[in-house]
Scaffold this motif. Structure first.
Motif, PDB file in Angstrom:
ATOM      1  N   HIS A  53      -2.002   6.083   5.857  1.00 56.68           N
ATOM      2  CA  HIS A  53      -3.096   5.150   5.591  1.00 56.68           C
ATOM      3  C   HIS A  53      -2.565   3.728   5.456  1.00 56.68           C
ATOM      4  O   HIS A  53      -1.660   3.450   4.664  1.00 56.68           O
ATOM      5  CB  HIS A  53      -3.839   5.550   4.318  1.00 56.68           C
ATOM      6  N   ALA A  54      -3.135   2.781   6.206  1.00 56.70           N
ATOM      7  CA  ALA A  54      -2.634   1.404   6.261  1.00 56.70           C
ATOM      8  C   ALA A  54      -2.621   0.742   4.887  1.00 56.70           C
ATOM      9  O   ALA A  54      -1.673   0.024   4.541  1.00 56.70           O
ATOM     10  CB  ALA A  54      -3.481   0.580   7.234  1.00 56.70           C
ATOM     11  N   ASP A  55      -3.654   0.971   4.084  1.00 57.72           N
ATOM     12  CA  ASP A  55      -3.749   0.295   2.796  1.00 57.72           C
ATOM     13  C   ASP A  55      -2.832   0.915   1.738  1.00 57.72           C
ATOM     14  O   ASP A  55      -2.719   0.404   0.625  1.00 57.72           O
ATOM     15  CB  ASP A  55      -5.196   0.314   2.296  1.00 57.72           C
ATOM     16  N   PHE A  56      -2.171   2.013   2.089  1.00 61.55           N
ATOM     17  CA  PHE A  56      -1.200   2.644   1.207  1.00 61.55           C
ATOM     18  C   PHE A  56       0.164   1.974   1.335  1.00 61.55           C
ATOM     19  O   PHE A  56       0.894   1.829   0.356  1.00 61.55           O
ATOM     20  CB  PHE A  56      -1.092   4.134   1.570  1.00 61.55           C
ATOM     21  N   ILE A  57       0.519   1.535   2.536  1.00 64.35           N
ATOM     22  CA  ILE A  57       1.911   1.223   2.856  1.00 64.35           C
ATOM     23  C   ILE A  57       2.428  -0.009   2.114  1.00 64.35           C
ATOM     24  O   ILE A  57       3.484   0.032   1.483  1.00 64.35           O
ATOM     25  CB  ILE A  57       2.074   1.063   4.373  1.00 64.35           C
ATOM     26  N   VAL A  58       1.693  -1.122   2.176  1.00 67.13           N
ATOM     27  CA  VAL A  58       2.209  -2.363   1.589  1.00 67.13           C
ATOM     28  C   VAL A  58       2.328  -2.266   0.072  1.00 67.13           C
ATOM     29  O   VAL A  58       3.374  -2.627  -0.499  1.00 67.13           O
ATOM     30  CB  VAL A  58       1.335  -3.554   2.019  1.00 67.13           C
ATOM     31  N   PRO A  59       1.303  -1.788  -0.673  1.00 72.38           N
ATOM     32  CA  PRO A  59       1.473  -1.682  -2.137  1.00 72.38           C
ATOM     33  C   PRO A  59       2.577  -0.708  -2.545  1.00 72.38           C
ATOM     34  O   PRO A  59       3.100  -0.804  -3.656  1.00 72.38           O
ATOM     35  CB  PRO A  59       0.103  -1.182  -2.615  1.00 72.38           C
ATOM     36  N   MET A  60       2.917   0.216  -1.661  1.00 74.85           N
ATOM     37  CA  MET A  60       3.944   1.222  -1.989  1.00 74.85           C
ATOM     38  C   MET A  60       5.266   0.895  -1.301  1.00 74.85           C
ATOM     39  O   MET A  60       6.100   1.785  -1.088  1.00 74.85           O
ATOM     40  CB  MET A  60       3.451   2.607  -1.561  1.00 74.85           C
ATOM     41  N   ALA A  61       5.504  -0.376  -0.974  1.00 70.67           N
ATOM     42  CA  ALA A  61       6.715  -0.769  -0.249  1.00 70.67           C
ATOM     43  C   ALA A  61       7.978  -0.367  -0.994  1.00 70.67           C
ATOM     44  O   ALA A  61       8.977   0.052  -0.384  1.00 70.67           O
ATOM     45  CB  ALA A  61       6.700  -2.271   0.012  1.00 70.67           C
ATOM     46  N   ASP A  62       7.975  -0.481  -2.322  1.00 67.49           N
ATOM     47  CA  ASP A  62       9.166  -0.125  -3.091  1.00 67.49           C
ATOM     48  C   ASP A  62       9.451   1.367  -3.032  1.00 67.49           C
ATOM     49  O   ASP A  62      10.611   1.798  -2.939  1.00 67.49           O
ATOM     50  CB  ASP A  62       9.009  -0.581  -4.541  1.00 67.49           C
ATOM     51  N   VAL A  63       8.389   2.177  -3.077  1.00 58.30           N
ATOM     52  CA  VAL A  63       8.550   3.627  -2.961  1.00 58.30           C
ATOM     53  C   VAL A  63       9.096   3.989  -1.582  1.00 58.30           C
ATOM     54  O   VAL A  63       9.999   4.828  -1.449  1.00 58.30           O
ATOM     55  CB  VAL A  63       7.202   4.339  -3.224  1.00 58.30           C
ATOM     56  N   ILE A  64       8.568   3.337  -0.541  1.00 65.60           N
ATOM     57  CA  ILE A  64       9.011   3.611   0.820  1.00 65.60           C
ATOM     58  C   ILE A  64      10.478   3.203   1.007  1.00 65.60           C
ATOM     59  O   ILE A  64      11.255   3.905   1.666  1.00 65.60           O
ATOM     60  CB  ILE A  64       8.096   2.885   1.819  1.00 65.60           C
ATOM     61  N   ARG A 102       9.204  16.851  -0.177  1.00 63.60           N
ATOM     62  CA  ARG A 102       7.845  16.539  -0.634  1.00 63.60           C
ATOM     63  C   ARG A 102       7.731  15.080  -1.065  1.00 63.60           C
ATOM     64  O   ARG A 102       6.699  14.446  -0.847  1.00 63.60           O
ATOM     65  CB  ARG A 102       7.453  17.468  -1.783  1.00 63.60           C
ATOM     66  N   ALA A 103       8.783  14.551  -1.664  1.00 64.58           N
ATOM     67  CA  ALA A 103       8.775  13.127  -2.015  1.00 64.58           C
ATOM     68  C   ALA A 103       8.685  12.278  -0.754  1.00 64.58           C
ATOM     69  O   ALA A 103       7.931  11.288  -0.701  1.00 64.58           O
ATOM     70  CB  ALA A 103      10.039  12.782  -2.802  1.00 64.58           C
ATOM     71  N   LEU A 104       9.435  12.656   0.273  1.00 67.39           N
ATOM     72  CA  LEU A 104       9.399  11.910   1.538  1.00 67.39           C
ATOM     73  C   LEU A 104       8.009  11.994   2.180  1.00 67.39           C
ATOM     74  O   LEU A 104       7.542  11.032   2.778  1.00 67.39           O
ATOM     75  CB  LEU A 104      10.459  12.449   2.493  1.00 67.39           C
ATOM     76  N   ALA A 105       7.362  13.146   2.047  1.00 67.98           N
ATOM     77  CA  ALA A 105       6.020  13.294   2.610  1.00 67.98           C
ATOM     78  C   ALA A 105       5.047  12.303   1.982  1.00 67.98           C
ATOM     79  O   ALA A 105       4.134  11.799   2.650  1.00 67.98           O
ATOM     80  CB  ALA A 105       5.518  14.722   2.421  1.00 67.98           C
ATOM     81  N   ILE A 106       5.211  12.011   0.678  1.00 69.67           N
ATOM     82  CA  ILE A 106       4.380  10.998   0.027  1.00 69.67           C
ATOM     83  C   ILE A 106       4.608   9.637   0.674  1.00 69.67           C
ATOM     84  O   ILE A 106       3.677   8.908   1.001  1.00 69.67           O
ATOM     85  CB  ILE A 106       4.702  10.926  -1.483  1.00 69.67           C
ATOM     86  N   ALA A 107       5.885   9.271   0.881  1.00 71.79           N
ATOM     87  CA  ALA A 107       6.221   7.958   1.449  1.00 71.79           C
ATOM     88  C   ALA A 107       5.824   7.828   2.908  1.00 71.79           C
ATOM     89  O   ALA A 107       5.775   6.718   3.446  1.00 71.79           O
ATOM     90  CB  ALA A 107       7.726   7.708   1.311  1.00 71.79           C
ATOM     91  N   GLU A 108       5.505   8.941   3.562  1.00 70.61           N
ATOM     92  CA  GLU A 108       5.142   8.927   4.976  1.00 70.61           C
ATOM     93  C   GLU A 108       3.639   8.821   5.208  1.00 70.61           C
ATOM     94  O   GLU A 108       3.185   8.835   6.350  1.00 70.61           O
ATOM     95  CB  GLU A 108       5.631  10.223   5.648  1.00 70.61           C
ATOM     96  N   HIS A 109       2.853   8.698   4.150  1.00 70.38           N
ATOM     97  CA  HIS A 109       1.396   8.708   4.298  1.00 70.38           C
ATOM     98  C   HIS A 109       0.956   7.646   5.314  1.00 70.38           C
ATOM     99  O   HIS A 109       1.412   6.501   5.253  1.00 70.38           O
ATOM    100  CB  HIS A 109       0.718   8.450   2.953  1.00 70.38           C
ATOM    101  N   PHE A 151       5.473  11.020  -6.528  1.00 72.65           N
ATOM    102  CA  PHE A 151       6.765  10.747  -5.904  1.00 72.65           C
ATOM    103  C   PHE A 151       7.888  10.921  -6.933  1.00 72.65           C
ATOM    104  O   PHE A 151       8.904  11.574  -6.658  1.00 72.65           O
ATOM    105  CB  PHE A 151       6.774   9.320  -5.341  1.00 72.65           C
ATOM    106  N   ASP A 152       7.706  10.345  -8.112  1.00 70.41           N
ATOM    107  CA  ASP A 152       8.715  10.463  -9.170  1.00 70.41           C
ATOM    108  C   ASP A 152       8.913  11.924  -9.576  1.00 70.41           C
ATOM    109  O   ASP A 152      10.052  12.374  -9.813  1.00 70.41           O
ATOM    110  CB  ASP A 152       8.318   9.634 -10.392  1.00 70.41           C
TER     111      ASP A 152
END
Length: 778
Positions: free
Chosen positions: A365-376, A356-363, A345-346
């Motif tokens: 998978h449920a277990d991706f979203i909460v740990p990546m809240a700051d990125v989203i 492409r950065a936005l595509a990373i934040a759109e993943h 993302f960085d």
């Protein structure tokens, strides 16, 4: 043979026997000296020697078929489970799964080969309790005994045939005539077919069904034996040459052959350089990822990245890292996946590739979203307003927001914006994801009917959109909401669809998670066999999943297997370093629940610490906090602490009429016990009545049995608290009709609880009920 009697010979018919057949090979080695015995007649061929005594095999089989005198038995190799058991019997230890898979894959279940491979491992000290380890990969070498058996067979082939098949062994287990034609020098097409027919006749190779000109070695060890005869230099040059041949032959379908090209590029890297390894590794990995073969995909991506590990990230590296992150998420390698995706993302932000950065934040998978809240959250600031990118990022942003104590309303607002974008653009995929995520959010905050409604709407949309992650989420929370509301049959229907979708996706996180609703229903219905079977499947996929271990703790203790229950409980405690708040809440609840089953009040300090962590964190959602409070409630009951009970009663009262997920019980029973601890026995009776009604309607017999026993305890306490002088007895002042009524009702409840617990084998509850009945008799 020893049991044969009379004058009739024992007839052994060996149809299509060849040198590698399993038990028959050993049988004939043993029987060979006895073939002259008139009691034994072997019909068939063995090592190209005719063993028929009276007639050709075909005539004998024809006669026997007409007379219906024999049964044909197809001999197969050992299964993976057979290999596992064999290694355990030989070594005296439980073999690691990686070792079993390596031996099974290498030998293909051939008993002779399995025996020799395992014997070599034992001789080399690889299979002792001190040296064995559960590592990912095992190097299973070919023992000399197996090499000699294979070598004898290969030595009977002509030199030209051996040379040709040696080249074929470098191509792989499977090969084609057109490939060999470009690799074998000075050989016409007719001569090549003659050589291959020689290999077919010797059963060293075999033709693939329905594929003209495609062959494979009859056993992987034959290929490996031929391959090992080549020098390293010769192998590497052959791999490089094979790449050239493949690129020419398959220039119009290169992606379909990417796996083979990636393998040969890796083997020939020292000659041809890393460029083709990176190119074909990425192609092969993407094909494996699309086919849900995550481990294979990860291996391809890792091999390609290894060639670029000391170089700065470039576009090619970024593409590989992105695909690798998806594979790692599916394999439950969360730390590695998050590191990859954060770096990626960085990189995309710095290089100006915002899409492409936005595509990373759109993943998805449920277990991706909460740990990546700051990125989203950063992605929300970057996405173009009202774009599809913004809708997808808002969908994930709403999900991340809802995983906080006060995030329900902000999460719903984000979902509303995402839905508005989806409907304006007519994008059903975004609508499906948003509705499915929103249903999950409702479950976090105990809005179960809303959760069900949204999940059912999402399931309707799955008929229009291929989105397995949203489909999984919708069926999971439809199943759980129905379970919570006491409709297990409808819950089971969604649980079945959940499992089917997870098996198709082959995501390790979801493979374990998909079985949880079925496990919960089976546990509440007292089907211990089903619970253990489902639990074993979950643990095989995700052995460190606290929720799965929690289910196993409960059923082992409920059925009186305290030793097994303790082992799973200790295992659960050891996960504390990596637990989420949900899992801390499970720990806070499971410890006092076990204490109630066993009658031993211990580890309460651990439970209280876990509950405190949950309740103090701003990330603790109501579903998590409620579970922690149940743990505190159970400990308050155990201690007779009325003030603590009052606090937890106020927090849990809104949960009446529901069952709990993760740790299994009905909230009505918990409220009844809390009211009893507070001294409000009439309120307690009302909650217990509700618990009985709920459990009977739902068929939750294990919880019904406990509710009956706890209700009886409360009635006996109420009976003892009634002062006879305040109640006018029907027969003078010697008794109380209310006391008699309470005792009679308690006895009936204890009888029913005993009947259920006896039928289900719930030994601790049986002993508890019997002790109450003894008190009543006294």
């Amino acid at each position: 043979l020893n049991s044969a009697s009379g004058s009739q010979p024992l007839v052994v018919i060996l149809d299509n026997l060849h040198w590698a057949d399993k038990p028959t090979l050993l049988l004939l080695e043993f029987l060979a000296p006895e073939l002259a015995n008139s009691r034994l007649m072997v019909i068939g061929t063995y090592r190209d020697v005719d063993l028929s005594r009276q007639h050709p095999l075909s005539e004998t089989l024809g006669e026997l078929t007409r007379e219906r005198l024999f049964e044909r038995v197809l001999l197969r190799g050992l299964s993976r489970q057979d290999v596992d058991r064999f290694i355990e019997m030989v070594s005296g230890i439980t073999p690691p799964r990686g070792l079993v898979q390596a031996v099974y894959t290498q030998t293909e279940g051939n008993p002779l080969f399995v025996t020799e491979v395992v014997r070599l491992l034992v001789q080399e000290g690889e299979l002792s309790r001190e040296t064995v380890s559960d590592r990912d990969s095992w190097d299973v070498r070919i023992p000399e005994g197996v090499r000699e058996v294979i070598g004898k067979r290969l030595n009977r082939l002509s030199e030209r045939c051996n040379q040709t098949l040696t080249i074929a062994s470098v191509i792989g287990r499977e090969f084609e005539t057109q490939q060999l034609a470009h690799l074998v020098d000075d050989m016409t097409d007719d001569r090549l077919l003659e050589v291959l027919e020689e290999g077919l006749a010797a059963r060293v190779i075999e033709e693939m069904l329905d594929s003209v000109g495609v062959y494979q070695f009859t056993h992987a060890l034959i290929q490996q034996t031929l391959f090992d005869e080549l020098t390293t230099t010769r192998r590497v040059r052959l791999h490089a040459r094979i790449i050239q041949v493949f690129e020419e032959l398959y220039k119009d379908s290169i992606e379909a052959h990417a796996v083979g090209l990636a393998y040969h590029a890796a083997e020939a890297e020292s000659v041809i350089g890393p460029e083709k390894l990176v190119r074909y590794g990425k192609l092969a990995g993407d094909r494996a990822l699309a086919a849900y073969a995550y481990e294979e995909a990860s291996n391809h991506f890792q091999r390609a990245l290894a060639t670029k590990q000391r170089l700065p990230i470039d576009a090619e590296t970024a593409d590989i890292m992105s695909s690798l992150g998806s594979a790692q998420l599916a394999m439950n390698q969360m730390a590695e996946a998050m590191s990859n995706l954060r770096n990626l993302f960085d990189y995309y932000i710095e290089s100006g590739e915002i899409d492409r950065a936005l595509a990373i934040a759109e993943h998805p998978h449920a277990d991706f979203i909460v740990p990546m809240a700051d990125v989203i959250a950063r992605a929300v600031e970057l996405a173009p307003p009202d774009s599809l990118h913004m809708g997808r990022v808002l969908c994930n942003h709403g999900y991340a927001l809802s995983y906080t104590r006060d995030g329900y309303e902000p999460g719903l607002q984000a979902y509303e914006q995402a839905l508005a974008i989806a409907r304006r653009l007519g994008d059903k995929s975004l609508e499906l994801r948003t509705v499915a995520n929103s249903g999950n959010t409702d479950s976090l905050h105990h809005h179960w009917q809303e959760c069900l409604n949204k999940s059912l709407r999402a399931i309707e949309l799955t008929g229009l959109v291929d989105d397995p992650h949203s489909k999984l989420r919708a069926h999971l929370w439809a199943a759980y909401s129905l379970y919570v509301m006491g409709e297990p049959d409808r819950a089971s229907a969604h649980a079945s669809e959940l499992v089917k979708t997870a098996e198709a996706l082959r995501d390790q996180v979801w493979l374990a998670r998909s079985l949880s609703p079925s496990t919960a229903v089976a546990a509440m219905k007292g089907d211990w066999e089903a619970v253990r079977r489902l639990s074993d499947q979950e643990l095989a996929v995700s052995p460190r999943e606290p929720q799965v271990n929690c289910s196993r703790v409960i059923i082992e203790y409920e059925s009186g297997n305290f030793g097994a229950g303790e082992a799973f409980l200790i295992r659960l405690m050891q996960f504390s370093g990596a637990l989420s708040l949900r899992d801390e809440a499970i720990k806070a609840c499971i410890i006092p629940l076990v204490s109630r089953i066993t009658g031993r009040a211990d580890r309460f300090d651990l439970a209280e610490a876990a509950a405190s962590e949950c309740l103090s964190s701003p990330l603790s959602v109501p579903r998590t906090a409620t579970l922690a409070r149940v743990g505190l409630a159970l400990m308050a009951m155990e201690r007779g602490d009325a003030e603590a009970a009052k606090e937890q009663y106020a927090a849990l009262e809104s949960r009446k009429g529901e069952a709990s997920i993760f740790v299994l019980f009905s909230y009505d029973r918990i409220l009844g016990l809390l009211a009893q601890t507070m001294g409000n026995l009439n309120d307690s009776a009302g909650h217990f009545d509700d618990a009985l009604t709920f459990c009977r309607r739902a068929g939750y017999v294990t919880e019904l049995a406990w509710s009956l026993c706890d209700y009886a305890d409360m009635l006996l306490e109420r009976s003892n608290s009634v002062r006879p002088e305040l109640v006018e007895g029907r027969h003078g002042s010697t008794g109380s009709p209310r006391t008699d009524e309470n005792r009679t009702k308690a006895v009936a409840m204890l009888d029913e609880s005993l009947a259920i617990s006896t039928e289900l084998g719930m030994r601790p509850l049986m002993e508890r009920v019997l002790s109450r009945r003894e008190i009543l008799k006294a």
